[in-house]
Design a protein around this motif. Structure first.
Motif, PDB file in Angstrom:
ATOM      1  N   LYS A   1       0.859  -1.187   0.000  1.00  0.00           N
ATOM      2  CA  LYS A   1       0.000   0.000   0.000  1.00  0.00           C
ATOM      3  C   LYS A   1       0.893   1.234   0.000  1.00  0.00           C
ATOM      4  O   LYS A   1       1.634   1.456   0.951  1.00  0.00           O
ATOM      5  CB  LYS A   1      -0.926  -0.001   1.219  1.00  0.00           C
ATOM      6  N   VAL A   2       0.820   2.010  -1.062  1.00  0.00           N
ATOM      7  CA  VAL A   2       1.666   3.192  -1.207  1.00  0.00           C
ATOM      8  C   VAL A   2       0.885   4.410  -0.714  1.00  0.00           C
ATOM      9  O   VAL A   2      -0.133   4.777  -1.310  1.00  0.00           O
ATOM     10  CB  VAL A   2       2.098   3.392  -2.675  1.00  0.00           C
ATOM     11  N   ILE A   3       1.361   5.029   0.364  1.00  0.00           N
ATOM     12  CA  ILE A   3       0.653   6.177   0.950  1.00  0.00           C
ATOM     13  C   ILE A   3       1.093   7.448   0.218  1.00  0.00           C
ATOM     14  O   ILE A   3       1.728   8.351   0.778  1.00  0.00           O
ATOM     15  CB  ILE A   3       0.908   6.280   2.468  1.00  0.00           C
ATOM     16  N   VAL A   4       0.792   7.464  -1.067  1.00  0.00           N
ATOM     17  CA  VAL A   4       1.083   8.606  -1.934  1.00  0.00           C
ATOM     18  C   VAL A   4      -0.156   8.842  -2.781  1.00  0.00           C
ATOM     19  O   VAL A   4      -0.729   7.896  -3.324  1.00  0.00           O
ATOM     20  CB  VAL A   4       2.304   8.335  -2.842  1.00  0.00           C
ATOM     21  N   SER A   5      -0.571  10.090  -2.894  1.00  0.00           N
ATOM     22  CA  SER A   5      -1.789  10.422  -3.630  1.00  0.00           C
ATOM     23  C   SER A   5      -1.622  10.189  -5.127  1.00  0.00           C
ATOM     24  O   SER A   5      -0.510   9.997  -5.630  1.00  0.00           O
ATOM     25  CB  SER A   5      -2.182  11.878  -3.361  1.00  0.00           C
ATOM     26  N   ASP A   6      -2.746  10.220  -5.843  1.00  0.00           N
ATOM     27  CA  ASP A   6      -2.734  10.006  -7.288  1.00  0.00           C
ATOM     28  C   ASP A   6      -2.001  11.135  -8.007  1.00  0.00           C
ATOM     29  O   ASP A   6      -1.868  12.242  -7.471  1.00  0.00           O
ATOM     30  CB  ASP A   6      -4.170   9.905  -7.810  1.00  0.00           C
TER      31      ASP A   6
END
Length: 335
Positions: free
Chosen positions: A97-102
């Motif tokens: 799960k990458v906690i970076v926005s689109d």
């Protein structure tokens, strides 16, 4: 749960907060260009990696995710966010799960000119901002733009390249010099347009830092407001949590419209009772620990969300009137 922090740098406190949440049941893995980075001293596993613009940076980071069985990836560097955002699918294919926005969110936040346009589209105030030098000079001569002004990189990070000017002669000299400086810096790669400098009005007055919390689906959950009492090298050095409904509503408006994921670091300036949104940083900022120490717990929320659980919205609102100050410590970073 194993959590990877990329570009860990100096954010030692963040790794500590997450370690307190996962305990001994998982590992904190941290990467940086230099193994002497302070944050790495608290990691269970520390790994040296190439610079973020290197061709093998993403392949190396994917390899680390496989080897370390990473569940969650958190970036702590502005320049890395656009790169990771475009490659999220590659990491998610590994179960990370990458906690970076689109990418569209990162683009609005990273491009400070687009940030200004976005803020205005919400009916909120932001400092007058120009990317065309001649248009800025014309606005000055027409009385629409007044000194002092600030010149800064359009695609910037931290306080790199910020300069204040007080008259037209100084504006011309500093503008030319800043163009050369940016092209010689790490920001050159990030600057994708010839108009890569901003000319912006200076708002003088109290300054506030917001931690705007959205869940991993981009739903707004809460906001912590801190009044900045002192700054050091572009970061909040001393601050106090405040109960200000107007600023909280500004944070809620931004969070609902932007639909970022995780924490959004936001700067707001006050002048004559009016509030001006300055910057949006879709990551943990240097002012986050002031929220955490006042009762906010975004690390606990992120771990819960990553495990398919939920948390109460109260977790994102601090206890008010809590004042904290940073101080320097010396760390043994190895041979």
């Amino acid at each position: 749960m194993n959590i990877l922090f990329t570009c860990a740098g100096r954010r030692r406190y963040l790794l500590k907060y997450f370690k307190e949440v996962i305990g001994e049941g998982g590992n904190i893995v941290a990467t940086d260009m230099q193994l002497s980075a302070p944050a790495l001293t608290i990691a269970d596993v520390k790994i040296q990696v190439p610079r973020v613009y290197a061709e093998d940076y993403i392949p190396k980071t994917l390899e680390i995710c496989k080897e370390q069985k990473i569940d969650v990836l958190i970036s702590l560097n502005d320049l890395e966010l656009p790169i990771l955002s475009k490659c999220k699918a590659d990491f998610e294919a590994l179960g990370v799960k990458v906690i970076v926005s689109d990418p569209n969110v990162i683009d609005v936040c990273f491009d400070k000119y687009k940030t200004a346009g976005f803020i205005e589209s919400l009916g909120l105030k932001t400092p007058r901002t120009y990317v065309d030098y001649n248009e800025a000079v014309a606005a000055i001569k027409d009385g629409e733009l007044k000194f002092p002004l600030i010149i800064k990189p359009r695609w910037g990070s931290g306080s790199i390249g910020l300069e204040f000017v007080d008259d037209l002669e100084e504006l011309e000299m500093v503008y030319k010099l800043e163009r050369k400086k940016v092209m010689k810096s790490i920001l050159a790669t990030a600057s994708v347009d010839d108009n890569f400098l901003l000319i912006q009005e200076v708002i003088k007055g109290p300054e506030y830092g917001l931690d705007i919390a959205n869940d991993l689906k981009g739903k707004y959950r809460g906001v912590s407001v801190k009044q900045k009492l002192a700054m050091r090298s572009g970061e909040t050095d001393k601050a106090i949590t405040v109960d200000n409904a107007k600023i909280r509503e500004i944070g809620a408006t931004i969070g609902r419209a932007l639909k970022h994921i995780g924490n959004l670091d936001c700067d707001v300036l006050e002048r004559d009772g009016e509030f001006y949104v300055l910057e949006l940083n879709p990551r943990f900022g240097g002012g986050y620990p002031f929220s955490q120490e006042a009762g906010v717990n975004m690390p606990k929320a992120i771990v819960a969300w990553a495990q398919g659980e939920d948390v109460a919205n109260e977790m994102f609102f601090p206890k008010y009137g809590k004042m904290f100050s940073k101080c320097d410590i010396l760390l043994n970073v190895g041979e």
